[in-house]
Design a protein around this motif. Structure first.
Motif, PDB file in Angstrom:
ATOM      1  N   UNK A 103      -3.270   7.606  11.426  1.00  0.00           N
ATOM      2  CA  UNK A 103      -4.241   7.541  12.504  1.00  0.00           C
ATOM      3  C   UNK A 103      -4.910   6.169  12.569  1.00  0.00           C
ATOM      4  N   UNK A 104      -4.348   5.202  11.843  1.00  0.00           N
ATOM      5  CA  UNK A 104      -4.941   3.853  11.901  1.00  0.00           C
ATOM      6  C   UNK A 104      -4.576   3.193  13.222  1.00  0.00           C
ATOM      7  N   UNK A 105      -5.434   2.257  13.657  1.00  0.00           N
ATOM      8  CA  UNK A 105      -5.204   1.641  14.963  1.00  0.00           C
ATOM      9  C   UNK A 105      -4.119   0.576  14.859  1.00  0.00           C
ATOM     10  N   UNK A 106      -3.485   0.299  15.938  1.00  0.00           N
ATOM     11  CA  UNK A 106      -2.391  -0.667  15.999  1.00  0.00           C
ATOM     12  C   UNK A 106      -2.859  -2.025  15.477  1.00  0.00           C
ATOM     13  N   UNK A 107      -2.022  -2.634  14.637  1.00  0.00           N
ATOM     14  CA  UNK A 107      -2.358  -3.946  14.098  1.00  0.00           C
ATOM     15  C   UNK A 107      -3.115  -3.872  12.793  1.00  0.00           C
ATOM     16  N   UNK A 108      -3.548  -2.665  12.383  1.00  0.00           N
ATOM     17  CA  UNK A 108      -4.320  -2.534  11.134  1.00  0.00           C
ATOM     18  C   UNK A 108      -3.426  -2.839   9.938  1.00  0.00           C
ATOM     19  N   UNK A 109      -3.992  -3.574   8.981  1.00  0.00           N
ATOM     20  CA  UNK A 109      -3.265  -3.859   7.735  1.00  0.00           C
ATOM     21  C   UNK A 109      -3.275  -2.584   6.889  1.00  0.00           C
ATOM     22  N   UNK A 110      -2.109  -2.114   6.497  1.00  0.00           N
ATOM     23  CA  UNK A 110      -2.038  -0.896   5.692  1.00  0.00           C
ATOM     24  C   UNK A 110      -1.070  -1.106   4.531  1.00  0.00           C
ATOM     25  N   UNK A 111      -1.004  -0.101   3.660  1.00  0.00           N
ATOM     26  CA  UNK A 111       0.029  -0.092   2.631  1.00  0.00           C
ATOM     27  C   UNK A 111       0.711   1.264   2.693  1.00  0.00           C
ATOM     28  N   UNK A 112       2.008   1.227   2.519  1.00  0.00           N
ATOM     29  CA  UNK A 112       2.790   2.449   2.540  1.00  0.00           C
ATOM     30  C   UNK A 112       2.968   2.882   1.087  1.00  0.00           C
ATOM     31  N   UNK A 113       2.472   4.082   0.748  1.00  0.00           N
ATOM     32  CA  UNK A 113       2.602   4.562  -0.614  1.00  0.00           C
ATOM     33  C   UNK A 113       3.889   5.355  -0.757  1.00  0.00           C
ATOM     34  N   UNK A 114       4.768   4.858  -1.603  1.00  0.00           N
ATOM     35  CA  UNK A 114       6.058   5.533  -1.838  1.00  0.00           C
ATOM     36  C   UNK A 114       6.150   5.833  -3.327  1.00  0.00           C
ATOM     37  N   UNK A 115       6.027   7.109  -3.684  1.00  0.00           N
ATOM     38  CA  UNK A 115       6.054   7.495  -5.094  1.00  0.00           C
ATOM     39  C   UNK A 115       7.463   7.280  -5.659  1.00  0.00           C
ATOM     40  N   UNK A 116       7.576   6.773  -6.890  1.00  0.00           N
ATOM     41  CA  UNK A 116       8.901   6.483  -7.467  1.00  0.00           C
ATOM     42  C   UNK A 116       9.824   7.696  -7.472  1.00  0.00           C
ATOM     43  N   UNK A 117       9.253   8.901  -7.684  1.00  0.00           N
ATOM     44  CA  UNK A 117      10.125  10.074  -7.784  1.00  0.00           C
ATOM     45  C   UNK A 117      10.561  10.594  -6.411  1.00  0.00           C
ATOM     46  N   UNK A 118       9.970  10.056  -5.341  1.00  0.00           N
ATOM     47  CA  UNK A 118      10.342  10.515  -4.003  1.00  0.00           C
ATOM     48  C   UNK A 118      11.315   9.574  -3.319  1.00  0.00           C
TER      49      UNK A 118
END
Lengths: 279, 355
Positions: free
Chosen positions: B265-280
């Motif tokens: 739900x963050x607005x366009x252009x927002x700096x984010x991080x994608x959390x990807x768990x190692x086991x997934x």
């Protein structure tokens, strides 16, 4: 790498042994001589004249020695009791709380340990000369040089020694113990009574025994601040020497030595009780 | 609404210029096993101490079962604490330790002794009543500390790093024991820990704290699956945080320009991080999987063998990530230098604000 210290060898080892023995002789030979000659029947100190209890008898028969011993005991007991209470309070304040002037108070408390006895004696003499009249006038007390001035002087230096000993003990005690007590519905006073005091008791006892020894031994300060009729045992002995050394001094010294050794032994026992309580 | 066991509103604690706890709002329900989790110095212990009454809040309101207790001393509060390193009274026996609270409350001596004995039985220390606390092992001291607190029937039990001093096996045993006790007694346990695994396995709800701030409160699942920010994602479990920008509500453009599917739900252009768990994440040879917006290319850097799994370090264009492959029979092996693709199920990734 070997875990044991390097073992000295040959002549070096022999020298170390000699050194050890010399130290012991230096420490204890005078004491042994003192004890031996206190039983010597000769009037000349240092000349063996056969075995006798005469000097101990004379010590006990002499009104002057008995009085001075009794004086010493009264002064030691009272000044110890008061300095233990005040010294423990000072130790608790310094160790458990922070307040304005904490560091200054801390430094000042060490002063009596550091400054020379003579300086302290002169200071106290001046103080009593200047202020006893004022205090007596203001508070209606009857302080005069003698018992009160000696007791006050001994308290003045003993507070420092007691608080140093007690502080070491408090520093080694987990402050969480008091918190735990209060968490378990103890009031501040109950936490102090049931948890703090038993924990620091060995320190209080050790400090008290040290204070008593110092009070019983003190010559310099006592001699400055004493008044008529209040000669303590060490001051009395010192006075005897000026009249010429007799074996009576040896006997008196042995009695004092026994008293000191007993107190030191007791303080070691108190110390041991504390380590047993901890492990 | 039932009254919360503990309720904090705008609780702040300052030590001089240092803000240890910064305006925290928190409700702990009755009967809840609640963990306060965070690295050391995050303010979790200070918060617990304020509930216990060992520290007083600088600002805010603190209620226990609806009663304001902000500045009440600890002995006036219906809570008891199991201290870090237990703080047992060394000069007392186990029985005297456990009976101490009752004695202070003026309970008659024989009644106090019999209640204390019962509690000592409950924590399975029967027969050791006359031991000095210093003669007990760490695990036994822990039980004495528990009994000493619980014998007073606190409405809330506070535990400060209760298992920190125990070795792994004993810790696991005590975890089970604490859960059992909490279920039997039905009161709230509030415990402070820096061990995220302990918090996840034991608690009904977790509060994650960092630098005096309360970052997130939720069930272990919520916190693990949907962390609110980078810090929580990183602190709870292990994760890879791939920086990027929001392109639209369903797409994140990663730092190397690769577009992946991720709803947020963050607005366009927002700096984010994608959390990807190692086991997934899973590995496959490059080109095997379709580029469906749930994959990214990389090169195997090295492999760590864990017995039950292999962890591959994979070099991406701008960072390194870890992928955990379970050690199943026939699981593919990838040599360092192999060009591979990392892919994941849609919905396996979670977007957090990159701050």
């Amino acid at each position: 790498m070997s875990s044991t210290a390097v073992e000295p060898r040959g002549w070096f080892k022999a020298l170390l042994h000699v050194n050890g023995w010399l130290v012991y002789i230096f420490f204890y030979a005078p004491i042994i001589l003192l004890v031996v000659f206190s039983f010597s029947a000769s009037r000349n100190v240092g000349v063996w004249g056969g075995f006798t209890f005469e000097w101990y008898g004379e010590f006990w028969d002499s009104q002057a020695t008995r009085d001075s011993l009794w004086n010493s005991v009264q002064i030691a007991v009272l000044s110890t009791l008061i300095s233990v209470v005040l010294g423990t309070m000072a130790a608790l304040a310094l160790e458990r709380f922070t307040f304005r002037g904490h560091r200054v108070f801390d430094a000042l408390l060490y002063l009596p340990i550091i400054i020379p006895d003579v300086t302290m004696a002169v200071m106290l003499l001046l103080f009593f000369a200047q202020f006893f009249d004022v205090i007596n006038a203001v508070f209606g007390t009857d302080l005069r040089k003698g018992f009160s001035s000696i007791v006050l002087s001994h308290i003045a230096f003993n507070i420092s020694f007691v608080s140093v000993v007690v502080r070491a003990r408090i520093a080694g005690m987990e402050s969480r113990l008091e918190e735990a007590a209060m968490d378990l519905y103890a009031t501040r006073w109950q936490a102090f009574r049931y948890v703090t005091v038993p924990q620091i008791l060995p320190g209080i006892l050790g400090g008290g025994l040290l204070a008593m020894t110092l009070s019983l031994d003190d010559v310099v300060i006592t001699q400055f601040v004493t008044g008529p009729g209040w000669t303590t045992l060490p001051v009395y002995v010192f006075g005897l020497i000026r009249k010429g050394v007799t074996p009576l001094i040896n006997a008196v010294s042995v009695v004092m030595l026994l008293g000191s050794v007993t107190l030191v032994a007791l303080s070691i026992l108190a110390d041991r009780a504390r380590s047993v309580g901890d492990t | 609404m039932t009254t919360p066991a503990v309720e904090l509103k705008g609780i702040t604690k300052r030590f001089g210029a240092v803000v240890a706890v910064d305006s925290i709002d928190l409700e702990i329900a009755d009967g809840e096993f609640f963990a306060m989790l965070g690295p050391s110095g995050c303010g979790k212990t200070t918060t617990l101490r304020m509930v216990a009454g060992l520290d007083f809040p600088t600002e805010g309101s603190l209620k226990i079962f609806g009663d304001e207790v902000g500045t009440l001393p600890p002995n006036k509060r219906p809570v008891n604490t199991v201290f870090q390193n237990y703080a047992l009274f060394p000069h007392m026996t186990v029985l005297q330790n456990v009976a101490f609270g009752l004695k202070m409350q003026g309970v008659d001596k024989s009644a106090a002794a019999s209640q204390a004995r019962e509690m000592i039985e409950l924590v399975q220390l029967g027969g050791l009543e006359d031991r000095k606390s210093s003669q007990m092992s760490g695990g036994q001291q822990q039980r004495v500390a528990l009994a000493r607190a619980l014998v007073n029937h606190p409405k809330v039990l506070l535990l400060d790093e209760p298992l920190g001093a125990l070795d792994l096996k004993l810790r696991q045993e005590m975890q089970g024991e604490l859960k059992r006790l909490q279920r039997e007694l039905g009161i709230s346990f509030v415990f402070v820990t820096h061990d995220q695994e302990e918090a996840l396995t034991m608690s009904d709800r977790i509060a994650v704290m960092h630098e005096g701030q309360l970052l997130q409160v939720g069930s272990p699942e919520e916190i693990y699956e949907h962390p609110v920010n980078r810090f929580v994602a990183d602190f709870i479990g292990q994760t890879n945080l791939l920086e990027g920008t929001i392109e639209d509500s369903a797409t994140v453009c990663l730092a190397n320009g690769v577009r992946v599917k991720a709803t947020s739900s963050y607005s366009t252009g927002a700096k984010v991080a994608l959390s990807l768990r190692p086991e997934r994440a899973h590995l496959s040879m490059r080109g095997d999987g379709a580029s469906d917006g749930s994959s990214i290319d990389g090169v195997i850097e090295r492999m760590t063998y864990l017995g039950n799994a292999r962890v591959y370090s994979v070099r991406l264009d701008w960072m390194e990530v870890e992928v955990r492959e379970e050690n199943r029979p026939g699981a593919a092996l990838y040599e360092p230098g192999t060009e591979i693709s990392i892919h994941w199920d849609p919905g396996a990734v979670w977007v957090v604000a990159d701050s």
